[in-house]
Design a protein around this motif. Structure first.
Motif, PDB file in Angstrom:
ATOM      1  N   LEU A  10       0.848  -1.195   0.000  1.00  0.00           N
ATOM      2  CA  LEU A  10       0.000   0.000   0.000  1.00  0.00           C
ATOM      3  C   LEU A  10       0.879   1.240   0.000  1.00  0.00           C
ATOM      4  O   LEU A  10       1.860   1.317   0.719  1.00  0.00           O
ATOM      5  N   GLY A  14      -3.324   4.705   0.510  1.00  0.00           N
ATOM      6  CA  GLY A  14      -4.028   3.478   0.881  1.00  0.00           C
ATOM      7  C   GLY A  14      -3.944   3.219   2.375  1.00  0.00           C
ATOM      8  O   GLY A  14      -4.916   2.781   2.997  1.00  0.00           O
ATOM      9  N   ARG A  15      -2.786   3.464   2.951  1.00  0.00           N
ATOM     10  CA  ARG A  15      -2.642   3.291   4.402  1.00  0.00           C
ATOM     11  C   ARG A  15      -3.538   4.270   5.153  1.00  0.00           C
ATOM     12  O   ARG A  15      -4.161   3.915   6.148  1.00  0.00           O
ATOM     13  N   GLY A  18      -7.227   3.129   4.824  1.00  0.00           N
ATOM     14  CA  GLY A  18      -7.430   1.934   5.639  1.00  0.00           C
ATOM     15  C   GLY A  18      -7.469   2.257   7.124  1.00  0.00           C
ATOM     16  O   GLY A  18      -8.310   1.751   7.868  1.00  0.00           O
TER      17      GLY A  18
END
Length: 173
Positions: A10, A14-15, A18
């Protein structure tokens, strides 16, 4: 030759997304555990306005079933020591069957005057006692006769002492 799957890494965006979704999920779970009303499932603390100053309807102040047993109601000028929600919860604990099966439930802060009658030693005399009148309307009654399938529904007038939280008087009509 067989290719091995490459693990997906990621990137920063993306991190972040999430972590944000995980945080929202944990917040929602904590909200359910800490703020969900469990004592009275039919009464939600968020859906009901806790207004103590709602005027008592004149039809209730001059109610025939209450007059027939000698109950006189008047409107108080002060604020109640316990809230409407607390009174509804206490009434539901005192009369759980009526609380769950009534078609309509009203609550009004009133002053109760009730002279004790010599043939009813179960109740004390009350003079201008601050109470919450919890009015359970159209409570289904179990049949007492085998020939009758259903009894007509009745109303329950339950008076909760606003100072102690104890039931003061219950009248079926």
């Amino acid at each position: 030759m067989v290719r091995k799957p490459v693990p997906v890494r990621l990137d920063g965006r993306g991190r972040f997304i999430g972590g944000l979704l995980l945080g929202i999920g944990l917040f929602w779970l904590l909200w359910l555990f800490l703020f969900h009303p469990v004592s009275v499932p039919m009464i939600s603390r968020w859906s009901m306005v806790d207004a103590a100053t709602t005027p008592v309807p004149a039809s209730l102040l001059q109610s025939e079933p209450l007059k027939a047993v000698g109950v006189t109601l008047s409107t108080p000028n002060d604020t109640p020591p316990i809230s409407r929600l607390q009174a509804l919860q206490l009434a539901a604990q005192a009369e759980p069957d009526a609380a769950t099966s009534a078609k309509k439930i009203d609550a009004h802060y009133v002053l109760l005057t009730y002279p004790a009658v010599t043939n009813h030693q179960n109740h004390s005399s009350f003079t201008n006692l601050p109470t919450w009148l919890i009015w359970y309307q159209q409570v289904p009654q179990p049949s007492t006769n085998v020939a009758l399938t259903t009894q007509p529904p009745q109303d329950l007038y339950l008076f909760i002492n606003a100072q102690t939280g104890q039931p003061a008087l219950a009248i079926w009509a």
